[in-house]
Design an enzyme around this catalytic site. Structure first.
Site, PDB file in Angstrom:
ATOM      1  N   GLU A  12       0.851  -1.184   0.000  1.00  0.00           N
ATOM      2  CA  GLU A  12       0.000   0.000   0.000  1.00  0.00           C
ATOM      3  C   GLU A  12       0.891   1.240   0.000  1.00  0.00           C
ATOM      4  O   GLU A  12       2.100   1.144  -0.207  1.00  0.00           O
ATOM      5  CB  GLU A  12      -0.950  -0.061   1.195  1.00  0.00           C
ATOM      6  N   LYS A  60      -0.103   4.597  -5.516  1.00  0.00           N
ATOM      7  CA  LYS A  60       0.746   3.416  -5.402  1.00  0.00           C
ATOM      8  C   LYS A  60       1.661   3.247  -6.615  1.00  0.00           C
ATOM      9  O   LYS A  60       2.287   2.193  -6.776  1.00  0.00           O
ATOM     10  CB  LYS A  60      -0.123   2.170  -5.216  1.00  0.00           C
TER      11      LYS A  60
END
Length: 272
Positions: A3, A58
């Site tokens: 993440e 991301k």
């Protein structure tokens, strides 16, 4: 899945050794990731000097004067340095080899859901990037913004904050943790939450993500940072992965439910 903290940790780990280096070659052993790595990638990048790195959500951008390499770690990817000529293992799919040749940048991805893409356009205008919401650690992510976006929405708040068009980088681990810290049930509808409670949630998202970055992210199975080391935020997790264990605040058993095919863990006593 890596993440935002894991991606930021990766960027910080590889950037100091990457900037200023020139690529000598790109060894592509397995091109079949989420999208096929094009054969032209090597010829496009060879001889190019890396000028800087950046992150959007991301996605990592590795920039040269000619274009940008866009990297997404997918479900199980890692990007880290190895000594030059280190033999690859089965899941080591790509090596970026440099002119000085003392280290290589290696991309490893057991599940092959990641991506390595090349663009010569402004990477912020790339189809994967341009529709993303604000960065959670920026001033653009605030109570006013979240309240406006949540108004009238009949989706669970956890699902809502994991929507990358609302805010980027809040994945399952940190959504669980931030909602616990904010005292908000993950199944409460986003549109029914007061602005004051959303302000608290914004604050908690920022605190949790910043703390995770400081600890090098969370390693549950595959993730290692740019230095090849795991992240240590797992030791700080209050709810994620702790179903049926005692709440760290009230000691009652934590409850687990499924939301959008993902595990959600919360305290029915401390979250409302």
């Amino acid at each position: 899945m890596p993440e935002l903290p894991e991606v930021e940790t990766t960027l910080r780990g590889i950037e100091p050794k990457l900037v200023g280096r020139s690529l000598a070659r790109v060894d592509i052993r397995q091109p079949k990731l989420r999208w096929l790595i094009t054969p032209e990638l090597s010829s496009e990048m060879v001889g190019e000097e890396i000028t800087h790195l950046s992150r959007r959500g991301k996605y990592i951008g590795i920039h040269t004067s000619k274009g940008t390499l866009i990297v997404h770690l997918g479900m199980s990817g890692s990007l880290y340095f190895v000594p030059a000529e280190t033999p690859p293992l089965f899941h080591d799919h790509v090596d970026f080899c440099f002119a000085d040749d003392d280290v290589w940048l290696r991309y490893t991805d057991p599940r092959r859901f990641g991506a390595i893409l090349w663009t010569t356009e402004d990477w912020h205008e790339h189809e994967l990037i341009k529709h993303l919401g604000p960065e959670p650690l920026s001033d653009m992510f605030n109570a006013d913004m979240l309240y406006v976006r949540a108004k009238g929405r009949k989706v669970p708040i956890k699902t809502f904050i994991m929507d990358s068009k609302v805010v980027v980088g809040v994945g399952n681990i940190y959504a669980n943790e931030a909602l616990f810290k904010a005292g908000i049930r993950p199944d409460r509808l986003a549109g029914n939450i007061s602005k004051a409670r959303l302000a608290r949630l914004v604050e908690c998202i920022k605190v949790v993500l910043a703390a995770a970055i400081k600890q090098g992210g969370t390693t549950l199975k595959d993730f290692v940072g740019g230095d090849g080391k795991p992240g240590y935020f797992k030791q700080e997790l209050a709810v994620y992965g702790r179903a049926n264990k005692a709440c760290v605040i009230c000691s009652k058993p934590l409850k687990e439910i499924r939301q959008a095919q993902r595990s959600t863990v919360f305290c029915i006593n401390c979250q409302s």
